[in-house]
Write a protein that holds these residues in place. Structure first.
Motif, PDB file in Angstrom:
ATOM      1  N   SER A  75     -90.463  10.601 -32.746  1.00 50.62           N
ATOM      2  CA  SER A  75     -90.991  10.652 -34.112  1.00 50.62           C
ATOM      3  C   SER A  75     -92.045   9.576 -34.322  1.00 50.62           C
ATOM      4  O   SER A  75     -92.193   8.653 -33.516  1.00 50.62           O
ATOM      5  N   LEU A  76     -92.774   9.717 -35.427  1.00 50.65           N
ATOM      6  CA  LEU A  76     -93.802   8.736 -35.760  1.00 50.65           C
ATOM      7  C   LEU A  76     -94.041   8.741 -37.256  1.00 50.65           C
ATOM      8  O   LEU A  76     -93.722   9.698 -37.954  1.00 50.65           O
ATOM      9  N   THR A 130     -92.453  14.676 -36.044  1.00 50.16           N
ATOM     10  CA  THR A 130     -91.485  14.602 -34.957  1.00 50.16           C
ATOM     11  C   THR A 130     -91.788  15.671 -33.918  1.00 50.16           C
ATOM     12  O   THR A 130     -92.406  16.692 -34.218  1.00 50.16           O
ATOM     13  N   GLU A 179     -89.503   6.345 -31.147  1.00 49.45           N
ATOM     14  CA  GLU A 179     -90.568   6.315 -32.152  1.00 49.45           C
ATOM     15  C   GLU A 179     -91.854   5.810 -31.510  1.00 49.45           C
ATOM     16  O   GLU A 179     -91.844   4.808 -30.793  1.00 49.45           O
TER      17      GLU A 179
END
Length: 162
Positions: A108-109, A148, A72
């Motif tokens: 992902s974020l 993502t 992440e």
């Protein structure tokens, strides 16, 4: 411009992150602010980098391991005086490279949905991130956009293709 591992103990990075937290609180309600302060960035599952030009910090970013195949992005921030120079893209490329080197297949974020976050969302989309549902510790939230990047697909992409 030099990317350095760490920097959390410097007053320059502390000031940049304090401004980051303040902005996140300005644009989102408290329950929707997922940014990390200095103390929360000092956990074993996180790696932090700062970007410097001489004695001035330009930007920062962190990478959290969610599991051995999924990372992440956290705490991406470019100092306001240095926006528009491609520094955010440089940090993002560095973090994607680190995630790939770690063997992650997915990165992902979470970012904000208000208009103030639109430049960040465009940066991520240009790099290949696509919107997705909540992941890891997150729940659906009107103030959050989840994105993502399929790193496995990235590794098979031709250098001539964006």
């Amino acid at each position: 411009m030099q990317v350095r591992a760490g920097g959390l103990d410097t007053p320059q990075v502390a000031a940049l992150l304090a401004a980051h937290v303040e902005d996140m609180r300005r644009y989102s309600p408290p329950e929707s602010v997922h940014t990390l302060d200095l103390d929360r960035l000092r956990t074993p599952d996180l790696s932090f980098w700062s970007v410097w030009e001489g004695d001035e910090v330009l930007a920062c970013g962190a990478l959290r391991e969610l599991d051995p195949r999924h990372g992440e992005l956290k705490s991406m921030r470019t100092a306001p005086a240095h926006r528009g120079r491609g520094i955010g893209a440089h940090v993002l490329d560095h973090l994607v490279g680190e995630a790939t080197a770690r063997g992650y297949t997915r990165l992902s974020l979470e970012t904000g949905s208000p208009e103030e976050f639109a430049p960040a969302r465009r940066l991520y989309a240009r790099r290949g991130f696509v919107e997705c549902g909540p992941f890891g510790p997150y729940a659906a939230d009107d103030f959050s956009v989840f994105m993502t990047l399929d790193l496995a697909a990235e590794q098979h992409r031709s250098p001539d293709r964006p």
